[in-house]
Design a protein around this motif. Structure first.
Motif, PDB file in Angstrom:
ATOM      1  N   VAL A 102       0.909  -1.196   0.115  1.00 16.44           N
ATOM      2  CA  VAL A 102      -0.082  -0.227  -0.113  1.00 16.44           C
ATOM      3  C   VAL A 102       0.950   1.265  -0.111  1.00 16.44           C
ATOM      4  N   TYR A 103       0.759   2.290  -0.762  1.00 21.94           N
ATOM      5  CA  TYR A 103       1.032   3.407  -1.114  1.00 21.94           C
ATOM      6  C   TYR A 103       0.420   4.377  -0.763  1.00 21.94           C
ATOM      7  N   ILE A 104       0.948   5.463   0.147  1.00 22.40           N
ATOM      8  CA  ILE A 104       0.141   6.521   0.581  1.00 22.40           C
ATOM      9  C   ILE A 104       1.095   7.662   0.042  1.00 22.40           C
ATOM     10  N   THR A 105       0.255   8.665  -0.905  1.00 22.95           N
ATOM     11  CA  THR A 105       0.818   9.606  -1.509  1.00 22.95           C
ATOM     12  C   THR A 105       0.101  10.956  -0.976  1.00 22.95           C
ATOM     13  N   ARG A 106       1.038  11.889  -0.567  1.00 21.68           N
ATOM     14  CA  ARG A 106       0.379  13.156  -0.210  1.00 21.68           C
ATOM     15  C   ARG A 106       0.255  14.008  -1.396  1.00 21.68           C
TER      16      ARG A 106
END
Length: 144
Positions: free
Chosen positions: A88-92
Protein backbone atom coordinates in the motif's frame (compact mmCIF):
# COMPACT_ATOMS: atom_id res chain seq x y z
CA UNK A 1 -15.44 -57.43 -60.63
CA UNK A 2 -12.76 -55.08 -59.25
CA UNK A 3 -10.65 -56.44 -56.48
CA UNK A 4 -10.39 -54.13 -53.39
CA UNK A 5 -7.92 -55.82 -51.13
CA UNK A 6 -6.90 -53.77 -48.08
CA UNK A 7 -9.59 -51.08 -48.52
CA UNK A 8 -11.22 -51.84 -45.18
CA UNK A 9 -7.89 -51.59 -43.39
CA UNK A 10 -7.08 -48.21 -44.96
CA UNK A 11 -10.57 -46.87 -44.14
CA UNK A 12 -10.30 -48.07 -40.52
CA UNK A 13 -6.87 -46.47 -40.08
CA UNK A 14 -8.13 -43.17 -41.53
CA UNK A 15 -11.11 -43.24 -39.14
CA UNK A 16 -8.83 -43.92 -36.15
CA UNK A 17 -6.54 -41.02 -37.14
CA UNK A 18 -9.49 -38.63 -37.55
CA UNK A 19 -11.04 -39.64 -34.23
CA UNK A 20 -7.64 -39.28 -32.54
CA UNK A 21 -7.25 -35.77 -33.98
CA UNK A 22 -10.71 -34.80 -32.71
CA UNK A 23 -10.00 -36.15 -29.23
CA UNK A 24 -6.63 -34.37 -29.17
CA UNK A 25 -8.29 -31.10 -30.21
CA UNK A 26 -10.92 -31.40 -27.50
CA UNK A 27 -8.28 -32.09 -24.84
CA UNK A 28 -6.18 -29.11 -26.02
CA UNK A 29 -9.23 -26.80 -25.94
CA UNK A 30 -10.17 -28.00 -22.46
CA UNK A 31 -6.63 -27.37 -21.18
CA UNK A 32 -6.62 -23.85 -22.64
CA UNK A 33 -10.01 -23.04 -21.11
CA UNK A 34 -8.71 -24.21 -17.74
CA UNK A 35 -5.72 -21.86 -18.03
CA UNK A 36 -7.97 -18.95 -19.00
CA UNK A 37 -10.28 -19.66 -16.06
CA UNK A 38 -7.36 -19.86 -13.63
CA UNK A 39 -5.96 -16.56 -14.90
CA UNK A 40 -9.35 -14.91 -14.42
CA UNK A 41 -9.57 -16.26 -10.90
CA UNK A 42 -6.06 -15.00 -10.10
CA UNK A 43 -6.97 -11.52 -11.34
CA UNK A 44 -10.19 -11.48 -9.31
CA UNK A 45 -8.37 -12.56 -6.15
CA UNK A 46 -5.74 -9.84 -6.72
CA UNK A 47 -8.44 -7.19 -7.25
CA UNK A 48 -10.33 -8.17 -4.10
CA UNK A 49 -7.11 -8.30 -2.09
CA UNK A 50 -6.20 -4.76 -3.24
CA UNK A 51 -9.66 -3.44 -2.40
CA UNK A 52 -9.50 -5.10 1.01
CA UNK A 53 -6.08 -3.58 1.70
CA UNK A 54 -7.38 -0.09 0.87
CA UNK A 55 -10.44 -0.54 3.08
CA UNK A 56 -8.21 -1.79 5.92
CA UNK A 57 -5.92 1.20 5.46
CA UNK A 58 -8.72 3.79 5.36
CA UNK A 59 -10.71 2.29 8.25
CA UNK A 60 -7.69 1.60 10.48
CA UNK A 61 -8.36 3.54 13.71
CA UNK A 62 -4.62 3.85 14.32
CA UNK A 63 -3.93 5.33 10.88
CA UNK A 64 -2.06 8.56 11.00
CA UNK A 65 -1.69 9.98 7.53
CA UNK A 66 1.86 11.19 7.11
CA UNK A 67 2.02 14.92 7.82
CA UNK A 68 5.79 14.62 7.95
CA UNK A 69 6.15 13.97 4.23
CA UNK A 70 5.90 16.87 1.85
CA UNK A 71 3.52 17.24 -1.03
CA UNK A 72 4.29 14.48 -3.51
CA UNK A 73 5.98 12.35 -0.85
CA UNK A 74 5.08 8.68 -0.57
CA UNK A 75 5.28 6.04 2.13
CA UNK A 76 4.76 2.33 1.57
CA UNK A 77 3.71 -0.55 3.77
CA UNK A 78 2.87 -4.23 3.40
CA UNK A 79 -0.50 -5.74 4.22
CA UNK A 80 -0.37 -9.40 5.18
CA UNK A 81 -3.24 -11.70 4.37
CA UNK A 82 -4.17 -15.07 2.99
CA UNK A 83 -3.98 -13.89 -0.62
CA UNK A 84 -1.13 -12.37 -2.60
CA UNK A 85 1.31 -9.92 -1.03
CA UNK A 86 -0.12 -6.38 -1.06
CA UNK A 87 1.91 -3.16 -0.93
CA UNK A 88 0.00 0.00 0.00
CA UNK A 89 1.39 3.37 -1.09
CA UNK A 90 0.13 6.56 0.54
CA UNK A 91 1.03 9.70 -1.40
CA UNK A 92 0.37 13.21 -0.14
CA UNK A 93 -1.29 15.27 -2.86
CA UNK A 94 -1.81 18.50 -0.89
CA UNK A 95 -2.30 19.54 2.73
CA UNK A 96 -5.35 17.32 3.32
CA UNK A 97 -5.62 15.11 0.22
CA UNK A 98 -3.95 11.73 -0.14
CA UNK A 99 -3.81 9.07 -2.81
CA UNK A 100 -3.89 5.52 -1.48
CA UNK A 101 -2.79 2.86 -3.95
CA UNK A 102 -2.74 -0.89 -3.31
CA UNK A 103 -0.64 -3.13 -5.53
CA UNK A 104 -0.70 -6.90 -5.50
CA UNK A 105 2.39 -8.77 -6.55
CA UNK A 106 1.79 -11.61 -8.97
CA UNK A 107 2.68 -14.96 -7.50
CA UNK A 108 5.08 -17.17 -9.44
CA UNK A 109 3.36 -18.53 -12.52
CA UNK A 110 0.35 -16.26 -11.99
CA UNK A 111 -1.02 -13.39 -14.05
CA UNK A 112 -2.82 -11.85 -11.11
CA UNK A 113 -1.01 -8.53 -10.61
CA UNK A 114 -3.37 -5.63 -9.92
CA UNK A 115 -3.40 -2.00 -8.79
CA UNK A 116 -6.33 -0.19 -7.24
CA UNK A 117 -6.38 3.30 -5.80
CA UNK A 118 -8.57 5.84 -4.08
CA UNK A 119 -8.19 9.57 -3.41
CA UNK A 120 -9.19 10.62 0.12
CA UNK A 121 -9.44 13.79 2.14
CA UNK A 122 -8.38 13.91 5.76
CA UNK A 123 -9.92 16.24 8.31
CA UNK A 124 -9.49 16.70 12.06
CA UNK A 125 -12.57 17.44 14.15
CA UNK A 126 -12.67 19.62 17.30
CA UNK A 127 -12.46 16.49 19.47
CA UNK A 128 -9.19 15.60 17.68
CA UNK A 129 -10.77 12.68 15.84
CA UNK A 130 -9.59 12.16 12.28
CA UNK A 131 -11.99 11.37 9.49
CA UNK A 132 -10.88 10.04 6.14
CA UNK A 133 -13.44 10.16 3.33
CA UNK A 134 -13.16 9.38 -0.39
CA UNK A 135 -13.44 12.44 -2.59
CA UNK A 136 -15.59 11.29 -5.50
CA UNK A 137 -18.86 9.36 -5.70
CA UNK A 138 -17.00 6.50 -7.38
CA UNK A 139 -13.76 6.63 -5.44
CA UNK A 140 -12.06 3.45 -6.67
CA UNK A 141 -9.94 3.60 -9.74
CA UNK A 142 -8.29 0.59 -11.29
CA UNK A 143 -4.80 1.30 -12.58
CA UNK A 144 -4.28 -2.10 -14.27
Amino acid sequence: MVERRGFALAAALLAVVLIGALVGGVLFAAAEETKVGAAGTDRAVALYACETAIVQTVTDPGLRLPDSIGVGGTIAGHIAGPGPEIIVYITRVDSATYSILAESAAETGSTGAHRVGVVVRSSIADDHSISIVPISERPWFEVF
